[in-house]
Design an enzyme around this catalytic site. Structure first.
Site, mmCIF file in Angstrom:
data_model
loop_
_atom_site.group_PDB
_atom_site.id
_atom_site.type_symbol
_atom_site.label_atom_id
_atom_site.label_comp_id
_atom_site.label_asym_id
_atom_site.label_seq_id
_atom_site.Cartn_x
_atom_site.Cartn_y
_atom_site.Cartn_z
ATOM 1 N N SER A 169 -21.722 60.769 -14.387
ATOM 2 C CA SER A 169 -21.421 62.484 -14.760
ATOM 3 C C SER A 169 -20.403 62.510 -15.890
ATOM 4 O O SER A 169 -20.683 63.334 -16.788
ATOM 5 C CB SER A 169 -21.036 62.808 -13.418
ATOM 6 N N TYR A 179 -28.570 62.021 -16.238
ATOM 7 C CA TYR A 179 -28.494 63.470 -15.833
ATOM 8 C C TYR A 179 -29.634 64.026 -17.046
ATOM 9 O O TYR A 179 -29.992 65.252 -16.938
ATOM 10 C CB TYR A 179 -27.314 64.012 -15.615
ATOM 11 N N ARG A 228 -18.117 63.843 -8.322
ATOM 12 C CA ARG A 228 -17.250 64.017 -7.172
ATOM 13 C C ARG A 228 -17.066 65.483 -6.901
ATOM 14 O O ARG A 228 -17.160 66.112 -5.713
ATOM 15 C CB ARG A 228 -15.908 63.218 -7.131
ATOM 16 N N LYS A 232 -22.460 49.993 -13.824
ATOM 17 C CA LYS A 232 -21.901 51.452 -13.857
ATOM 18 C C LYS A 232 -20.296 51.535 -13.847
ATOM 19 O O LYS A 232 -19.646 50.698 -13.364
ATOM 20 C CB LYS A 232 -22.425 52.083 -12.544
ATOM 21 N N LYS A 287 -10.392 54.340 -5.444
ATOM 22 C CA LYS A 287 -11.318 53.405 -5.023
ATOM 23 C C LYS A 287 -11.178 51.694 -5.322
ATOM 24 O O LYS A 287 -12.220 51.073 -5.430
ATOM 25 C CB LYS A 287 -12.549 53.882 -5.207
ATOM 26 N N LYS A 345 -19.978 47.811 -10.118
ATOM 27 C CA LYS A 345 -19.622 49.230 -10.239
ATOM 28 C C LYS A 345 -18.060 49.231 -10.315
ATOM 29 O O LYS A 345 -17.367 48.631 -9.528
ATOM 30 C CB LYS A 345 -20.041 49.687 -8.988
HETATM 31 N N1 LIG Z 1 -20.608 55.824 -4.077
HETATM 32 C C1 LIG Z 1 -20.934 57.045 -4.745
HETATM 33 C C2 LIG Z 1 -21.230 57.134 -5.941
HETATM 34 N N2 LIG Z 1 -22.612 57.196 -6.472
HETATM 35 C C3 LIG Z 1 -22.603 57.341 -7.770
HETATM 36 C C4 LIG Z 1 -21.435 57.624 -8.137
HETATM 37 C C5 LIG Z 1 -21.103 58.161 -9.371
HETATM 38 C C6 LIG Z 1 -22.188 58.934 -10.530
HETATM 39 C C7 LIG Z 1 -21.928 59.791 -11.531
HETATM 40 O O1 LIG Z 1 -20.525 59.804 -11.642
HETATM 41 O O2 LIG Z 1 -22.560 60.119 -12.196
HETATM 42 C C8 LIG Z 1 -20.599 57.746 -7.069
HETATM 43 C C9 LIG Z 1 -19.234 58.204 -7.104
HETATM 44 C C10 LIG Z 1 -17.992 57.053 -6.880
HETATM 45 O O3 LIG Z 1 -18.276 56.007 -6.381
HETATM 46 O O4 LIG Z 1 -16.937 57.673 -6.640
#
Ligand SMILES: NCc1[nH]cc(CCC(=O)O)c1CC(=O)O
Ligand SMILES: [Mg+2]
Length: 350
Positions: free
Chosen positions: A298, A337, A228, A272, A241, A218
């Site tokens: 997203s 989605y 978010r 991801k 992060k 990730k």
């Molecule tokens: N840890 C939380 C998480 N689980 C899935 C996503 C993102 C999913 C998306 O953008 O559709 C995130 C966001 C992040 O790590 O800030």
């Protein structure tokens, strides 16, 4: 003179053809593309409804649907509405849905305490879905960001994200979710060692059949922005992060991360974001030959949806093409989605 319906029609001069002689080609790849049946016959990859996991956002309340501005067409749903969406998923034959809670600011704190509350929004949602649709797969995200006042996935001390202390909380979060009936635990936090710790705790508690889908590779990505907004952590988030999510420049590191998560007991791994990281999907699949998933996040959804809403793209075609691309890269499935729209479209095509 040719006769058609009793009337003479003019025989026209043959249309002007280019005067160049035929090329002396033995191989003409276009022959296999000449008609739809021929294209179908040689098609290498297919997208089916079996490939889809549908992520949903849950809010507290009753009979509520709240739009998310940065994700046109996606809404946050109260539990009763999630159950209706689950029914739609079941009817469309979508194998699995994924749940993400929007947590009221009043329920957020430094430690993300609400994450381990056995009666939190996610756990109540899982129970409500399982009561009506026990056959539908339910995946729960494991991380603290929906619950912390600072929007980070872990515990913080002096500005640093604590690894081992966070893992202890994630273990508890996984257990309350499994207890509620969740089928797949999906840790998205990127702490080291969390897969092993969660597997051990699940097994000790008798949840031998609860699967783990590790968000193994990730990346620290700008494409999570709309998510978010959806879970209400965008405004809360301080800093970024990058001390736990991966550097977008890296690919060998993804292999090491996946290797560790598999060794610790992950049943499935995920890459991801999705579209900008198809090279990682391909490498992971070829290296490990395990169930490999991609998350079309997203921001990827937002790009396609926004362009389609502006009339700049054919939305349905761009959606299906993007999803097929994951299959071509080697993914066994996609969190997207677009899942309900794609499933509906695929149903019509077959
Ligand atoms: N840890 C939380 C998480 N689980 C899935 C996503 C993102 C999913 C998306 O953008 O559709 C995130 C966001 C992040 O790590 O800030
Ligand atoms: Mg890791």
């Amino acid at each position: 003179m040719a006769i058609k319906f009793g009337r003479p029609i003019e025989v026209r001069e043959p249309a002007l053809r280019p005067s160049a002689p035929s090329l002396d080609l033995t191989v003409r790849p276009r022959r296999n593309r000449k008609t739809e049946w021929a294209r179908r016959l040689v098609r290498e990859n297919v997208l089916t409804t079996d490939d889809l996991i549908w992520p949903m956002f849950v809010i507290d309340g009753d009979n509520k649907r709240a739009p998310i501005n940065s994700m046109p067409g996606v809404e946050r749903l109260s539990i009763d509405q999630v159950v209706r969406a689950a029914e739609r998923a079941a009817k469309l034959d979508i194998p699995c849905i994924a749940l993400f809670p929007y947590t009221e600011p009043s329920l957020r704190d430094e430690e993300g305490t609400e994450a381990t509350n056995a009666d939190n929004l996610v756990c109540r949602t899982v129970r409500a879905i399982k009561k009506e649709f026990p056959e539908l797969g339910v995946l729960c995200d494991v991380a603290l960001d929906p619950f912390t006042s600072h929007g980070h996935d872990g515990l913080i001390q002096d500005g640093r994200i604590l690894n081992d202390e966070t893992v202890a909380v994630l273990v508890k979060q996984s257990l309350v979710q499994a207890e509620a009936g969740c089928d797949v635990i999906a840790p998205s936090d990127m702490m080291d060692g969390r897969i092993g710790a969660i597997r051990e705790a699940l097994d000790a508690a008798g949840f031998l059949d609860v699967q783990i889908m590790a968000y193994a590779a990730k990346y620290a990505s700008a494409f999570y922005g709309p998510f978010r907004d959806a879970i209400g952590s965008a405004k809360a988030l301080t800093g970024d992060k990058r001390t736990y999510q991966m550097d977008p420049a890296n690919t060998d590191e993804a292999i090491r991360e996946v290797e560790l998560d598999l060794a610790e007991g992950a049943d499935m791994v995920m890459v991801k974001p999705g579209m900008p990281y198809l090279d990682i999907v391909r490498r992971v699949k070829e290296t490990f030959a395990v169930p490999t998933f991609a998350y079309q996040v997203s921001g990827e959804y937002a790009m396609i949806a926004a362009a389609a809403n502006n009339g700049w793209l054919d939305g349905d075609r761009a959606m299906l093409e993007s999803l097929l691309a994951f299959k071509r890269a080697g993914a066994d499935g996609v969190l997207t989605y677009f899942a309900p729209q794609a499933a509906e479209k695929l149903k019509k095509l077959t």
